[in-house]
Write a protein that holds these residues in place. Structure first.
Motif, mmCIF file in Angstrom:
data_model
loop_
_atom_site.group_PDB
_atom_site.id
_atom_site.type_symbol
_atom_site.label_atom_id
_atom_site.label_comp_id
_atom_site.label_asym_id
_atom_site.label_seq_id
_atom_site.Cartn_x
_atom_site.Cartn_y
_atom_site.Cartn_z
ATOM 1 N N SER A 146 6.121 5.149 -4.861
ATOM 2 C CA SER A 146 5.615 4.430 -4.227
ATOM 3 C C SER A 146 5.554 3.404 -5.173
ATOM 4 N N ILE A 147 6.531 2.416 -4.737
ATOM 5 C CA ILE A 147 6.670 0.846 -6.050
ATOM 6 C C ILE A 147 6.235 0.407 -5.195
ATOM 7 N N LEU A 148 5.604 -0.717 -5.681
ATOM 8 C CA LEU A 148 4.999 -2.250 -5.160
ATOM 9 C C LEU A 148 4.835 -3.197 -5.756
ATOM 10 N N VAL B 123 10.689 2.160 -2.685
ATOM 11 C CA VAL B 123 10.336 0.589 -2.429
ATOM 12 C C VAL B 123 9.891 0.309 -1.497
ATOM 13 N N LEU B 124 8.185 -0.474 -1.720
ATOM 14 C CA LEU B 124 7.782 -1.493 -0.489
ATOM 15 C C LEU B 124 7.732 -2.958 -0.684
ATOM 16 N N ILE B 125 8.556 -3.776 0.070
ATOM 17 C CA ILE B 125 8.914 -5.188 -1.161
ATOM 18 C C ILE B 125 8.674 -5.906 -0.398
ATOM 19 N N VAL B 126 7.655 -7.020 -0.711
ATOM 20 C CA VAL B 126 6.777 -8.109 0.252
ATOM 21 C C VAL B 126 7.433 -9.440 -0.309
ATOM 22 N N ASP B 127 7.756 -10.372 0.301
ATOM 23 C CA ASP B 127 8.679 -11.560 0.017
ATOM 24 C C ASP B 127 7.166 -12.781 0.828
ATOM 25 N N ASP B 128 7.116 -13.478 -0.216
ATOM 26 C CA ASP B 128 5.860 -14.204 -0.196
ATOM 27 C C ASP B 128 5.743 -15.556 0.548
ATOM 28 N N ILE C 293 -0.190 -13.397 -3.792
ATOM 29 C CA ILE C 293 0.385 -11.898 -4.925
ATOM 30 C C ILE C 293 -0.601 -11.053 -4.217
ATOM 31 N N ILE C 294 -2.133 -10.975 -4.155
ATOM 32 C CA ILE C 294 -2.843 -9.712 -3.634
ATOM 33 C C ILE C 294 -2.456 -10.008 -2.054
ATOM 34 N N ASP C 295 -2.710 -10.569 -1.700
ATOM 35 C CA ASP C 295 -2.384 -9.967 0.286
ATOM 36 C C ASP C 295 -0.644 -9.325 0.627
ATOM 37 N N ALA C 296 0.378 -9.108 -1.426
ATOM 38 C CA ALA C 296 1.649 -9.162 0.172
ATOM 39 C C ALA C 296 1.178 -7.658 -1.251
ATOM 40 N N LEU C 297 0.705 -7.564 -1.848
ATOM 41 C CA LEU C 297 0.464 -5.699 -2.523
ATOM 42 C C LEU C 297 -0.259 -5.016 -1.305
ATOM 43 N N GLY D 270 3.975 7.620 -0.466
ATOM 44 C CA GLY D 270 4.412 8.043 -2.152
ATOM 45 C C GLY D 270 2.477 8.935 -2.469
ATOM 46 N N GLU D 271 2.481 9.858 -2.586
ATOM 47 C CA GLU D 271 1.243 10.097 -3.512
ATOM 48 C C GLU D 271 1.055 9.649 -4.451
ATOM 49 N N LEU D 272 1.881 9.212 -5.617
ATOM 50 C CA LEU D 272 1.439 7.910 -6.734
ATOM 51 C C LEU D 272 2.057 6.773 -6.223
ATOM 52 N N ILE D 273 1.680 6.065 -6.947
ATOM 53 C CA ILE D 273 1.471 4.507 -7.112
ATOM 54 C C ILE D 273 1.689 3.720 -8.309
ATOM 55 N N THR D 274 3.045 3.450 -8.206
ATOM 56 C CA THR D 274 3.418 2.084 -9.329
ATOM 57 C C THR D 274 3.827 0.392 -8.421
ATOM 58 N N ARG D 275 3.566 -0.344 -9.470
ATOM 59 C CA ARG D 275 3.714 -1.605 -9.257
ATOM 60 C C ARG D 275 4.882 -2.143 -9.850
#
Length: 335
Positions: free
Chosen positions: A7-9, A36-41, A71-75, A84-89
């Motif tokens: 999972s890509i944040l 990809v979990l992509i968040v518009d701030d 950014i923190i709320d978006a993350l 995902g079992e694995l997380i990256t940013r």
């Protein structure tokens, strides 16, 4: 056996000029089991529309709007939607090397949980990379090559925010992104350190870090130096402070004063020393500054050193070695 889902944040705000390159670099990864979990701030440019056009052709990209602010709320939102079992940013203005996810995931699954895998980074900029950023790049990559990132954690952030990967269970155990503490990448690094996630060495450039004048880390108040210093002392007191030693602060510049004021406000006793003859003997925040040679007479000291000058730091290290003092146990450099 299928490789684990990564999972890509990605939080983003007004990065319309860079988002296409970022997303294309993810689409071109040799490792294909990702989301990809992509968040518009709260973007005010065409960023949201650009990402939406990618979503229409790629179901692995999932677009959200930040329900909070920053950014923190978006993350937090991105992490809550991840499967995902694995997380990256990833940063929305940067570019992945094609084998980034492959190398990070292979290293992590090889070593298992309670590890964080990192890669080398390379800054790039339209008008050339400034000397300070190049110096940080070289310093950071030297640590990453040997996996000794934590040895200098109180100097600067020793894990690049867009170039790490962990097991989701470990990230949740660190309570990642849960407290609203900035700078969030440095705070997360301290959490990895506190929870003893071992750094896996890497000698390959995996991430291209874009520098430009309006980049958030350059312009937002959350990334001002006073936030960094306050974060360092917060985590030091929580993780490495030895109550059985005499806390000693070395240096009376801006950082030294921030730390001194914090300690005074928290009613934590300390000795304050410096090598500036113009400050020795002065009273600041109710503390009398003493000559640095006083350190030799202080019983069982643990020193926080805020002197930034490289030449002076070298001399200080030599002096501490002469006194048979050990890094972390007896002293830490905060710059």
């Amino acid at each position: 056996m299928h490789p684990p889902l990564v999972s890509i944040l990605i939080p983003f705000k007004n990065t319309e000029n860079y988002l296409p390159d970022c997303l294309v670099s993810i689409l071109n990864q040799t490792y294909t089991n990702w989301e990809v979990l992509i968040v518009d701030d709260a973007s005010t440019d065409a960023s949201y529309s650009i990402v939406k056009s990618f979503v229409e052709n790629e179901p692995r990209i999932k677009l959200f709007k930040n329900s909070g602010s920053g950014i923190i709320d978006a993350l937090q939102l991105a992490l809550s939607k991840s499967t995902g079992e694995l997380i990256t940013r990833m940063d929305s203005d940067d570019i992945m090397e094609p084998r980034k996810l492959e190398i990070l995931s292979n290293n992590l699954t090889k070593h298992g949980k309670k590890h964080v895998t990192v890669g080398l980074v390379k800054y790039f900029a339209k008008d050339g990379v400034k000397p300070g950023y190049k110096s940080y790049e070289n310093w950071l990559n030297t640590l990453t090559k040997s996996g000794t990132n934590y040895t200098e954690i109180y100097k600067e952030c020793v894990i690049p925010s867009p170039c790490w990967m962990v097991y989701k269970t470990d990230l949740l155990a660190c309570d990642a992104f849960n407290p609203n503490i900035y700078p969030e990448d440095y705070d997360l690094t301290f959490r990895f350190y506190k929870h003893q996630l071992k750094c896996i060495p890497c000698d390959t450039v995996l991430h291209n870090w874009r520098d430009y004048s309006t980049r958030t880390s350059r312009t937002h108040i959350h990334y001002a130096q006073n936030h960094f210093t306050s974060l360092k002392i917060h985590h030091f007191l929580d993780i490495d402070y030895n109550h059985h030693k005499t806390l000693t602060l070395w240096g009376a510049g801006t950082k030294g004063k921030i730390i001194a004021k914090t300690l005074v406000n928290k009613h934590i006793d300390f000795e304050w020393i410096c090598d500036n003859p113009n400050k020795i003997g002065r009273d600041i925040y109710g503390k009398n500054l003493k000559d640095f040679e006083t350190l030799a007479q202080i019983k069982n000291p643990q020193s926080i050193i805020t002197v930034a000058n490289k030449k002076a730091q070298k001399a200080i290290r030599a002096y501490l070695t002469k006194l048979e003092m050990q890094p972390v146990e007896d002293y830490l450099f905060f710059c």
